[in-house]
Design a protein around this motif. Sequence first.
Motif, mmCIF file in Angstrom:
data_model
loop_
_atom_site.group_PDB
_atom_site.id
_atom_site.type_symbol
_atom_site.label_atom_id
_atom_site.label_comp_id
_atom_site.label_asym_id
_atom_site.label_seq_id
_atom_site.Cartn_x
_atom_site.Cartn_y
_atom_site.Cartn_z
ATOM 1 N N ARG A 23 -2.024 -10.764 -0.106
ATOM 2 C CA ARG A 23 -1.044 -9.730 0.195
ATOM 3 C C ARG A 23 -1.301 -9.090 1.554
ATOM 4 N NH1 ARG A 23 2.408 -7.845 -3.219
ATOM 5 N NH2 ARG A 23 2.355 -5.771 -2.294
ATOM 6 N N LEU A 26 0.650 -6.152 3.138
ATOM 7 C CA LEU A 26 1.556 -5.652 2.106
ATOM 8 C C LEU A 26 0.876 -4.635 1.197
ATOM 9 C CD1 LEU A 26 3.303 -9.004 1.097
ATOM 10 C CD2 LEU A 26 4.257 -7.181 2.502
ATOM 11 N N ARG A 30 4.417 -0.216 2.547
ATOM 12 C CA ARG A 30 5.249 -0.080 1.357
ATOM 13 C C ARG A 30 6.730 -0.376 1.603
ATOM 14 N NH1 ARG A 30 7.721 5.095 1.146
ATOM 15 N NH2 ARG A 30 7.082 6.469 2.842
ATOM 16 N N SER A 33 8.115 -6.095 0.534
ATOM 17 C CA SER A 33 7.419 -6.671 -0.615
ATOM 18 C C SER A 33 7.766 -8.146 -0.758
ATOM 19 C CB SER A 33 7.790 -5.923 -1.905
ATOM 20 O OG SER A 33 9.170 -6.060 -2.184
ATOM 21 N N HIS A 35 7.537 -11.472 -3.574
ATOM 22 C CA HIS A 35 7.373 -11.807 -4.984
ATOM 23 C C HIS A 35 7.282 -13.319 -5.122
ATOM 24 C CE1 HIS A 35 8.279 -7.666 -6.105
ATOM 25 N NE2 HIS A 35 9.309 -7.720 -5.272
#
Length: 227
Positions: A23, A26, A30, A33, A35
């Motif tokens: 990540r 990340l 904030r 993002s 996924h």
Amino acid sequence: SSSSSSSSPPEVFEARGLVVDERNYLEVYRYESWHAKTVPSFSVGDEVPQAQLSLSLDKGATRPPNGLTEADLLALMDKHGIGTDATMAEHVKTVQVRGYATKDPATGVFRPETLGSALVRGYDEMGEQLNRPDLRAKMEAHFTEIANGKRKKDDFLQQALATLRRCFDAVEKDAQKLDRVLKEHFSSGQGGGQHPPGGGGGGGGGGGHQQSGGGGAGGGDLCSVRD
């Protein structure tokens, strides 16, 4: 990232996947993002029996995109090189103070007001697209180059003045376009229906006028013209 495509004439289907290994930034940034989304392994020429596919045809209608939240707006400003960590929040405040957009206190989503919508359309019709971030982003990139010793201040000033002069001439020449669009928007009650504030951000009218292209919801250029 990975992708695969298949065809069932005349349709072509494509799927994309993403595996997040680390990540990294990340963890602290904030406003963005990722996924993970896995895609099965395929080889070129593989055939998938239709019986194994779950296809459905849904009927619906297009809908407008969701409005921007403050986090979305800050992320876009960062992406386009508008402002710094110390100034971006002030830009967001300016958008609201000038009446370009309002923020829903319940959802945090920005909605364009009549003035903001009219300015975007008016500047688009003028041709210079002063509501776009390009001019401001380019200037801020040059500021950084000057600070790092990669660009001379005098060269930047000469180029910047020529660019702003072009903006001034375009706005002065086509001021009636902005006046017309503002009149259409406010007379038809589009947007929030507020009256244009005196001074900054409005169109022509009267003897002198100030036209300020300070970023609509997307954080556009801040190119002010006074006469």
